[in-house]
Design a protein around this motif. Structure first.
Motif, PDB file in Angstrom:
ATOM      1  N   THR A   1       0.817  -1.222   0.000  1.00  0.00           N
ATOM      2  CA  THR A   1       0.000   0.000   0.000  1.00  0.00           C
ATOM      3  C   THR A   1       0.848   1.269   0.000  1.00  0.00           C
ATOM      4  O   THR A   1       0.347   2.341  -0.345  1.00  0.00           O
ATOM      5  CB  THR A   1      -0.948   0.021   1.199  1.00  0.00           C
ATOM      6  N   LYS A   2       2.109   1.153   0.392  1.00  0.00           N
ATOM      7  CA  LYS A   2       2.991   2.320   0.333  1.00  0.00           C
ATOM      8  C   LYS A   2       3.258   2.753  -1.105  1.00  0.00           C
ATOM      9  O   LYS A   2       3.748   3.861  -1.342  1.00  0.00           O
ATOM     10  CB  LYS A   2       4.319   2.021   1.029  1.00  0.00           C
ATOM     11  N   LYS A   3       2.945   1.866  -2.046  1.00  0.00           N
ATOM     12  CA  LYS A   3       3.173   2.156  -3.455  1.00  0.00           C
ATOM     13  C   LYS A   3       1.902   2.624  -4.170  1.00  0.00           C
ATOM     14  O   LYS A   3       1.893   2.737  -5.390  1.00  0.00           O
ATOM     15  CB  LYS A   3       3.734   0.919  -4.161  1.00  0.00           C
ATOM     16  N   GLN A   4       0.820   2.866  -3.409  1.00  0.00           N
ATOM     17  CA  GLN A   4      -0.368   3.430  -4.037  1.00  0.00           C
ATOM     18  C   GLN A   4      -0.066   4.856  -4.480  1.00  0.00           C
ATOM     19  O   GLN A   4       0.621   5.613  -3.792  1.00  0.00           O
ATOM     20  CB  GLN A   4      -1.556   3.392  -3.083  1.00  0.00           C
TER      21      GLN A   4
ATOM     22  N   ALA B   1       1.337  12.325  -2.283  1.00  0.00           N
ATOM     23  CA  ALA B   1       1.391  13.095  -1.032  1.00  0.00           C
ATOM     24  C   ALA B   1       2.824  13.254  -0.535  1.00  0.00           C
ATOM     25  O   ALA B   1       3.157  14.260   0.108  1.00  0.00           O
ATOM     26  CB  ALA B   1       0.532  12.422   0.032  1.00  0.00           C
ATOM     27  N   LYS B   2       3.670  12.277  -0.828  1.00  0.00           N
ATOM     28  CA  LYS B   2       5.074  12.325  -0.400  1.00  0.00           C
ATOM     29  C   LYS B   2       5.981  12.928  -1.464  1.00  0.00           C
ATOM     30  O   LYS B   2       7.208  12.922  -1.303  1.00  0.00           O
ATOM     31  CB  LYS B   2       5.539  10.906  -0.055  1.00  0.00           C
ATOM     32  N   ASN B   3       5.376  13.439  -2.539  1.00  0.00           N
ATOM     33  CA  ASN B   3       6.132  14.044  -3.634  1.00  0.00           C
ATOM     34  C   ASN B   3       7.124  13.056  -4.246  1.00  0.00           C
ATOM     35  O   ASN B   3       8.249  13.408  -4.584  1.00  0.00           O
ATOM     36  CB  ASN B   3       6.861  15.305  -3.162  1.00  0.00           C
ATOM     37  N   GLU B   4       6.677  11.811  -4.392  1.00  0.00           N
ATOM     38  CA  GLU B   4       7.547  10.755  -4.910  1.00  0.00           C
ATOM     39  C   GLU B   4       7.067  10.204  -6.257  1.00  0.00           C
ATOM     40  O   GLU B   4       7.432   9.097  -6.637  1.00  0.00           O
ATOM     41  CB  GLU B   4       7.672   9.629  -3.884  1.00  0.00           C
ATOM     42  N   VAL B   5       6.247  10.972  -6.969  1.00  0.00           N
ATOM     43  CA  VAL B   5       5.817  10.571  -8.311  1.00  0.00           C
ATOM     44  C   VAL B   5       6.591  11.412  -9.316  1.00  0.00           C
ATOM     45  O   VAL B   5       6.509  12.645  -9.306  1.00  0.00           O
ATOM     46  CB  VAL B   5       4.302  10.764  -8.504  1.00  0.00           C
ATOM     47  N   SER B   6       7.330  10.744 -10.170  1.00  0.00           N
ATOM     48  CA  SER B   6       8.188  11.441 -11.123  1.00  0.00           C
ATOM     49  C   SER B   6       7.490  11.643 -12.468  1.00  0.00           C
ATOM     50  O   SER B   6       6.444  11.040 -12.743  1.00  0.00           O
ATOM     51  CB  SER B   6       9.468  10.626 -11.350  1.00  0.00           C
ATOM     52  N   GLU B   7       8.084  12.464 -13.294  1.00  0.00           N
ATOM     53  CA  GLU B   7       7.554  12.632 -14.647  1.00  0.00           C
ATOM     54  C   GLU B   7       7.600  11.314 -15.403  1.00  0.00           C
ATOM     55  O   GLU B   7       6.690  10.995 -16.178  1.00  0.00           O
ATOM     56  CB  GLU B   7       8.354  13.707 -15.389  1.00  0.00           C
ATOM     57  N   ALA B   8       8.641  10.522 -15.171  1.00  0.00           N
ATOM     58  CA  ALA B   8       8.753   9.217 -15.833  1.00  0.00           C
ATOM     59  C   ALA B   8       7.607   8.304 -15.407  1.00  0.00           C
ATOM     60  O   ALA B   8       7.068   7.553 -16.243  1.00  0.00           O
ATOM     61  CB  ALA B   8      10.101   8.581 -15.510  1.00  0.00           C
ATOM     62  N   ASN B   9       7.214   8.348 -14.126  1.00  0.00           N
ATOM     63  CA  ASN B   9       6.072   7.564 -13.660  1.00  0.00           C
ATOM     64  C   ASN B   9       4.807   7.942 -14.422  1.00  0.00           C
ATOM     65  O   ASN B   9       4.027   7.081 -14.847  1.00  0.00           O
ATOM     66  CB  ASN B   9       5.828   7.789 -12.173  1.00  0.00           C
ATOM     67  N   ILE B  10       4.604   9.242 -14.575  1.00  0.00           N
ATOM     68  CA  ILE B  10       3.404   9.740 -15.244  1.00  0.00           C
ATOM     69  C   ILE B  10       3.407   9.343 -16.721  1.00  0.00           C
ATOM     70  O   ILE B  10       2.376   8.932 -17.274  1.00  0.00           O
ATOM     71  CB  ILE B  10       3.293  11.266 -15.090  1.00  0.00           C
ATOM     72  N   GLU B  11       4.552   9.449 -17.355  1.00  0.00           N
ATOM     73  CA  GLU B  11       4.636   9.083 -18.769  1.00  0.00           C
ATOM     74  C   GLU B  11       4.351   7.601 -18.965  1.00  0.00           C
ATOM     75  O   GLU B  11       3.635   7.214 -19.904  1.00  0.00           O
ATOM     76  CB  GLU B  11       6.017   9.459 -19.305  1.00  0.00           C
ATOM     77  N   LYS B  12       4.885   6.755 -18.082  1.00  0.00           N
ATOM     78  CA  LYS B  12       4.621   5.312 -18.178  1.00  0.00           C
ATOM     79  C   LYS B  12       3.146   5.010 -17.924  1.00  0.00           C
ATOM     80  O   LYS B  12       2.554   4.160 -18.590  1.00  0.00           O
ATOM     81  CB  LYS B  12       5.488   4.551 -17.169  1.00  0.00           C
TER      82      LYS B  12
ATOM     83  N   ARG C   1      -6.011   6.541  -5.987  1.00  0.00           N
ATOM     84  CA  ARG C   1      -6.109   5.464  -4.992  1.00  0.00           C
ATOM     85  C   ARG C   1      -6.294   4.108  -5.640  1.00  0.00           C
ATOM     86  O   ARG C   1      -6.126   3.084  -4.966  1.00  0.00           O
ATOM     87  CB  ARG C   1      -7.251   5.744  -4.005  1.00  0.00           C
ATOM     88  N   ASN C   2      -6.631   4.097  -6.921  1.00  0.00           N
ATOM     89  CA  ASN C   2      -6.834   2.836  -7.633  1.00  0.00           C
ATOM     90  C   ASN C   2      -5.702   2.535  -8.611  1.00  0.00           C
ATOM     91  O   ASN C   2      -5.894   1.853  -9.617  1.00  0.00           O
ATOM     92  CB  ASN C   2      -8.172   2.854  -8.383  1.00  0.00           C
ATOM     93  N   ILE C   3      -4.524   3.057  -8.292  1.00  0.00           N
ATOM     94  CA  ILE C   3      -3.333   2.816  -9.113  1.00  0.00           C
ATOM     95  C   ILE C   3      -2.146   2.554  -8.196  1.00  0.00           C
ATOM     96  O   ILE C   3      -1.937   3.276  -7.221  1.00  0.00           O
ATOM     97  CB  ILE C   3      -3.023   4.025 -10.023  1.00  0.00           C
ATOM     98  N   PHE C   4      -1.404   1.512  -8.480  1.00  0.00           N
ATOM     99  CA  PHE C   4      -0.123   1.273  -7.822  1.00  0.00           C
ATOM    100  C   PHE C   4       0.997   1.674  -8.771  1.00  0.00           C
ATOM    101  O   PHE C   4       0.878   1.505  -9.995  1.00  0.00           O
ATOM    102  CB  PHE C   4       0.048  -0.207  -7.460  1.00  0.00           C
ATOM    103  N   LEU C   5       2.088   2.190  -8.218  1.00  0.00           N
ATOM    104  CA  LEU C   5       3.320   2.438  -8.961  1.00  0.00           C
ATOM    105  C   LEU C   5       4.398   1.595  -8.297  1.00  0.00           C
ATOM    106  O   LEU C   5       4.896   1.942  -7.232  1.00  0.00           O
ATOM    107  CB  LEU C   5       3.686   3.928  -8.931  1.00  0.00           C
TER     108      LEU C   5
END
Length: 337
Positions: A112-115, A121-132, A218-222
């Motif tokens: 769940t830490k990867k939701q 909220a932790k500012n840990e989503v990168s542009e690369a994550n969004i592009e993928k 909330r319905n996506i894991f990275l």
């Protein structure tokens, strides 16, 4: 099953692989039991205008439907549908002994830490994550079944349904919010009257598809690869929608989390992989869909405020109502209706 049976299942029931951990997470329509390695989801016996889990046969059907639909974009997460048995007032998931009293969907437990909402909220989503993620969703939408018959103006009634909450919201926030809702409903009606032809053209062009229906952070894991989950299985109409309506939910959610930059990046890359927004009229429709999604969030939180058990929960829900009404009207204002 009922609440007492669920409590007993958790306290002394028999689970596959005999887990040590048994934690209940309750949603409006399901009981979700988190164990060591697996998750077991059991549907509540309820019946609404949009959902019917009232019989064991229907609950079995929708467990199987949820398994089938979510396997379209997940692998080795949604595993199987298991029977729930009762023997001598003791409950067991799986096996063959005893009377079948219900069904459970077995899923692999994920971190769940990867939701995505947690990572945003932790500012840990990168542009690369969004592009993928944009590429993954676009690929899924390209493969999705095209829907050629759809009551495209049903969205008008769905939007206007928030009017039922006007009095409660005005009384519990501020009378001005009642006026804001009235304006939003008029603006929505005007927009849909103007763009009805566009909606029908998009339907004919194949942009309405059988997709996820509840695509938000909330319905996506990275993990770090993007993994959507928990699509809508209980009502086809909520899932068979314009693909811009689908991605508008995710983008609105990112806007609400204060990450308009990620929202803009997502739709830019999504549209690059699947050109679903080709002109200014399409762009305005996308913005309208974001307003619609904010509208639904405002309504849901108003209902939560109504049923809150304490002042703290009610205040939290009302704060969300205020936020989403602001988003809803802001999107509509930007359309210059």
């Amino acid at each position: 099953m009922n609440q007492n049976q669920i409590d007993k299942l958790i306290s002394d029931g028999v689970f596959p692989s005999s887990p040590k951990e048994r934690k209940l997470v309750e949603t409006h329509i399901s009981w979700v039991i988190l164990c060591d390695q697996y998750v077991y989801k059991i549907k509540k016996p309820m019946h609404y205008s949009f959902l019917d889990f009232s019989t064991i046969e229907l609950r079995k059907h929708f467990c199987e439907r949820e398994l089938e639909l979510n396997r379209r974009f997940t692998e080795n997460v949604y595993l199987e549908v298991l029977t729930i048995h009762e023997t001598n007032n003791r409950y067991r998931i799986g096996g063959e002994k005893g009377k079948i009293i219900d069904y459970a969907l077995k899923m692999r437990k994920l971190d769940t830490k990867k939701q995505m909402d947690v990572l945003v909220a932790k500012n840990e989503v990168s542009e690369a994550n969004i592009e993928k993620l944009a590429e993954r969703i676009a690929e899924f939408h390209i493969r999705a079944t095209i829907i050629y018959e759809n009551a495209v103006l049903d969205i008008k009634d769905k939007f206007n349904d928030i009017g039922k909450e006007k009095e409660f919201i005005a009384q519990n926030l501020n009378p001005d919010y009642g006026h804001l809702l009235e304006w939003a409903i008029k603006a929505s009606n005007s927009f849909l009257d103007t763009y009805e032809k566009l909606l029908r053209e998009r339907l004919d062009a194949g942009f309405f598809r059988d997709v996820h229906g509840d695509l938000h952070t909330r319905n996506i894991f990275l993990l770090p690869e993007p993994l959507p989950f928990d699509c809508i299985e209980f009502n086809d109409a909520y899932r068979q929608i314009d693909i811009l309506n689908e991605v508008a939910f995710l983008c609105m959610d990112l806007d609400a989390l204060g990450r308009t930059d990620l929202s803009d990046l997502f739709i830019e890359h999504y549209n690059r992989h699947f050109p679903a927004m080709g002109n200014e009229a399409d762009r305005k429709l996308f913005v309208y869909y974001k307003s619609y999604r904010a509208n639904i969030r405002a309504k849901v939180n108003s209902l939560r405020a109504r049923s809150a058990d304490n002042k703290g929960d009610k205040a939290k829900a009302l704060a969300e109502v205020k936020k989403y009404i602001g988003l809803m009207n802001g999107y509509l204002e930007s359309l210059d209706i």
